[in-house]
Design a protein around this motif. Structure first.
Motif, PDB file in Angstrom:
ATOM      1  N   LEU A 125      40.405 -14.199  16.801  1.00  0.00           N
ATOM      2  CA  LEU A 125      40.919 -14.236  18.162  1.00  0.00           C
ATOM      3  C   LEU A 125      40.945 -15.673  18.679  1.00  0.00           C
ATOM      4  N   SER A 126      41.978 -16.009  19.392  1.00  0.00           N
ATOM      5  CA  SER A 126      42.112 -17.342  19.974  1.00  0.00           C
ATOM      6  C   SER A 126      41.261 -17.446  21.239  1.00  0.00           C
ATOM      7  N   VAL A 127      40.350 -18.410  21.265  1.00  0.00           N
ATOM      8  CA  VAL A 127      39.496 -18.605  22.435  1.00  0.00           C
ATOM      9  C   VAL A 127      40.344 -18.949  23.656  1.00  0.00           C
ATOM     10  N   PHE A 128      41.349 -19.784  23.460  1.00  0.00           N
ATOM     11  CA  PHE A 128      42.236 -20.167  24.563  1.00  0.00           C
ATOM     12  C   PHE A 128      42.949 -18.939  25.125  1.00  0.00           C
ATOM     13  N   ASN A 129      43.430 -18.089  24.242  1.00  0.00           N
ATOM     14  CA  ASN A 129      44.130 -16.874  24.679  1.00  0.00           C
ATOM     15  C   ASN A 129      43.171 -15.907  25.368  1.00  0.00           C
ATOM     16  N   LEU A 130      41.926 -15.848  24.892  1.00  0.00           N
ATOM     17  CA  LEU A 130      40.932 -14.992  25.519  1.00  0.00           C
ATOM     18  C   LEU A 130      40.660 -15.430  26.957  1.00  0.00           C
ATOM     19  N   ILE A 131      40.594 -16.745  27.166  1.00  0.00           N
ATOM     20  CA  ILE A 131      40.361 -17.283  28.521  1.00  0.00           C
ATOM     21  C   ILE A 131      41.514 -16.912  29.444  1.00  0.00           C
ATOM     22  N   LEU A 132      42.741 -17.012  28.938  1.00  0.00           N
ATOM     23  CA  LEU A 132      43.913 -16.650  29.742  1.00  0.00           C
ATOM     24  C   LEU A 132      43.891 -15.163  30.093  1.00  0.00           C
ATOM     25  N   LYS A 133      43.544 -14.326  29.106  1.00  0.00           N
ATOM     26  CA  LYS A 133      43.485 -12.883  29.350  1.00  0.00           C
ATOM     27  C   LYS A 133      42.383 -12.543  30.351  1.00  0.00           C
ATOM     28  N   LEU A 134      41.277 -13.263  30.280  1.00  0.00           N
ATOM     29  CA  LEU A 134      40.177 -13.031  31.223  1.00  0.00           C
ATOM     30  C   LEU A 134      40.607 -13.365  32.649  1.00  0.00           C
ATOM     31  N   LYS A 135      41.305 -14.478  32.809  1.00  0.00           N
ATOM     32  CA  LYS A 135      41.749 -14.902  34.139  1.00  0.00           C
ATOM     33  C   LYS A 135      42.747 -13.914  34.731  1.00  0.00           C
ATOM     34  N   SER A 136      43.665 -13.421  33.914  1.00  0.00           N
ATOM     35  CA  SER A 136      44.725 -12.553  34.424  1.00  0.00           C
ATOM     36  C   SER A 136      44.297 -11.088  34.555  1.00  0.00           C
ATOM     37  N   ASN A 137      43.169 -10.734  33.906  1.00  0.00           N
ATOM     38  CA  ASN A 137      42.712  -9.330  33.951  1.00  0.00           C
ATOM     39  C   ASN A 137      41.231  -9.249  34.329  1.00  0.00           C
ATOM     40  N   PHE A 138      40.783 -10.178  35.154  1.00  0.00           N
ATOM     41  CA  PHE A 138      39.347 -10.300  35.415  1.00  0.00           C
ATOM     42  C   PHE A 138      38.754  -9.032  36.027  1.00  0.00           C
ATOM     43  N   THR A 139      39.456  -8.427  36.984  1.00  0.00           N
ATOM     44  CA  THR A 139      38.913  -7.235  37.660  1.00  0.00           C
ATOM     45  C   THR A 139      38.650  -6.113  36.671  1.00  0.00           C
ATOM     46  N   TYR A 140      39.636  -5.841  35.809  1.00  0.00           N
ATOM     47  CA  TYR A 140      39.477  -4.780  34.819  1.00  0.00           C
ATOM     48  C   TYR A 140      38.333  -5.095  33.854  1.00  0.00           C
ATOM     49  N   ILE A 141      38.313  -6.320  33.340  1.00  0.00           N
ATOM     50  CA  ILE A 141      37.307  -6.694  32.347  1.00  0.00           C
ATOM     51  C   ILE A 141      35.913  -6.701  32.963  1.00  0.00           C
ATOM     52  N   PHE A 142      35.821  -7.176  34.202  1.00  0.00           N
ATOM     53  CA  PHE A 142      34.524  -7.181  34.889  1.00  0.00           C
ATOM     54  C   PHE A 142      34.001  -5.757  35.069  1.00  0.00           C
ATOM     55  N   LEU A 143      34.857  -4.841  35.515  1.00  0.00           N
ATOM     56  CA  LEU A 143      34.441  -3.453  35.722  1.00  0.00           C
ATOM     57  C   LEU A 143      34.078  -2.777  34.402  1.00  0.00           C
ATOM     58  N   MET A 144      34.822  -3.111  33.331  1.00  0.00           N
ATOM     59  CA  MET A 144      34.491  -2.566  32.014  1.00  0.00           C
ATOM     60  C   MET A 144      33.129  -3.077  31.539  1.00  0.00           C
ATOM     61  N   ALA A 145      32.880  -4.369  31.723  1.00  0.00           N
ATOM     62  CA  ALA A 145      31.599  -4.953  31.307  1.00  0.00           C
ATOM     63  C   ALA A 145      30.453  -4.400  32.143  1.00  0.00           C
ATOM     64  N   LEU A 146      30.692  -4.242  33.449  1.00  0.00           N
ATOM     65  CA  LEU A 146      29.641  -3.736  34.337  1.00  0.00           C
ATOM     66  C   LEU A 146      29.270  -2.295  33.992  1.00  0.00           C
ATOM     67  N   SER A 147      30.285  -1.446  33.790  1.00  0.00           N
ATOM     68  CA  SER A 147      30.013  -0.025  33.548  1.00  0.00           C
ATOM     69  C   SER A 147      29.656   0.262  32.094  1.00  0.00           C
ATOM     70  N   GLY A 148      30.474  -0.250  31.152  1.00  0.00           N
ATOM     71  CA  GLY A 148      30.323   0.120  29.752  1.00  0.00           C
ATOM     72  C   GLY A 148      29.341  -0.713  28.960  1.00  0.00           C
ATOM     73  N   ILE A 149      29.025  -1.916  29.443  1.00  0.00           N
ATOM     74  CA  ILE A 149      28.085  -2.781  28.725  1.00  0.00           C
ATOM     75  C   ILE A 149      26.757  -2.877  29.471  1.00  0.00           C
ATOM     76  N   PHE A 150      26.803  -3.372  30.707  1.00  0.00           N
ATOM     77  CA  PHE A 150      25.551  -3.628  31.425  1.00  0.00           C
ATOM     78  C   PHE A 150      24.853  -2.341  31.889  1.00  0.00           C
ATOM     79  N   LEU A 151      25.522  -1.561  32.759  1.00  0.00           N
ATOM     80  CA  LEU A 151      24.866  -0.367  33.297  1.00  0.00           C
ATOM     81  C   LEU A 151      24.607   0.672  32.204  1.00  0.00           C
TER      82      LEU A 151
END
Length: 301
Positions: A54-80
């Motif tokens: 996976l491209s680190v640069f591309n991952l950063i771009l995807k994180l910026k453009s989809n932060f809300t979804y990824i944050f909620l996924m990490a909060l519910s499916g990983i952390f909690l």
């Protein structure tokens, strides 16, 4: 058999997930759950970048453009999920934890029905009721007086919350994966989830003792990273790619079966009648809800 290799991959994925319950329980005997989770998901993120190139640069771009979804996924499916799952293993039998987790497709279906307005047929509702009865049987240990007196095992309740958190993750993922590649999504949620565990691991877990963990602890962590996450995840989505999500979802019912078997063999846990009855009800409910000719929700647990 035409799809033998695909079926084998799906079975192996369920084996590795099921075996993960007693294996993780061994690990948190020596490692604080917060530290265990931090190391696991940070390693998963690193390995996903390497294994799937996976491209680190591309991952950063995807994180910026989809932060809300990824944050909620990490909060519910990983952390909690991770917090309640690991503490469930500290207080409850690994076999009970694995059986309760088997109800995840049912809880996911109910949440999707409420939040996404997805159809839940008459037979699906019967399946939900059966699985719920199975969970009640497991949590009460077959003694409904425990329910009346609120004398629950704390670990069972923790796993019920964990399963609900994973169901929320599944529903959020269904929307998120329309916008981002599945492996990129898992990689980013793993990194973000590890970041969420970092401070609790320092404050509560004494991560500075990392060099003193015994070999058993490192083997447990390695298994959860390589087999229960990297390999199982890859095999599962390969199966979905070949035969579709609907047919693949049936194999999820094997996870609690392998979880119970390995808990009995590895941890010498006693398998009780209430687990047999409760587990049967949970799995029967999931099968009924996921019958192919019903228009119902089918999301991986």
């Amino acid at each position: 058999m035409k799809n033998f290799y695909t079926y084998l991959l799906l079975v192996l994925a369920c084996v590795f997930w099921g075996v993960g319950f007693p294996i993780a329980k061994v690990g948190i005997t020596y490692i604080h759950p917060f530290v265990f989770a931090f190391i696991r998901f940070f390693a998963v993120g690193i390995l996903f970048v390497i294994v799937f190139r996976l491209s680190v640069f591309n991952l950063i771009l995807k994180l910026k453009s989809n932060f809300t979804y990824i944050f909620l996924m990490a909060l519910s499916g990983i952390f909690l999920y991770g917090v309640f799952f690991l503490f469930a293993l500290k207080f409850a039998k690994a076999s009970d934890v694995s059986l309760i987790s088997g109800a995840n497709p049912i809880i996911t279906a109910v949440i999707a029905w409420i939040l996404l307005k997805e159809n839940l047929s008459f037979f699906s509702k019967i399946g939900v009721a059966l699985s719920f009865l199975g969970i009640v049987f497991i949590v009460s240990k077959g003694n409904f007086g425990i329910l009346y007196n609120f004398q629950f095992n704390l670990g069972d309740l923790f796993m019920l919350v964990a399963t609900t958190m994973w169901a929320f993750y599944s529903v959020i993922s269904k929307k998120a994966l329309k916008r981002i590649d599945v492996f990129e999504a898992v990689c980013l949620t793993a990194f973000l989830g590890a970041l969420m565990f970092f401070l609790p691991a320092i404050v509560f877990g004494n991560i500075r003792n990392i060099g003193n963990y015994p070999l058993k602890a490192w083997l447990s962590l390695s298994y959860m990273v390589v087999f229960s996450t990297i390999f199982a995840f890859s095999a599962w989505y390969k199966g979905i790619e070949k035969i579709g999500a609907s047919r693949s979802s049936v194999f999820v019912n094997l996870v609690p079966v392998f979880g119970v078997i390995t808990s009995v063999v590895l941890l010498k846990e006693r398998f009780c009648l209430y687990e047999l009855i409760g587990g049967f009800l949970v799995i029967a409910g999931v099968v009924l809800t996921n019958t192919r000719d019903l228009k119902s929700v089918r999301i991986k647990s």
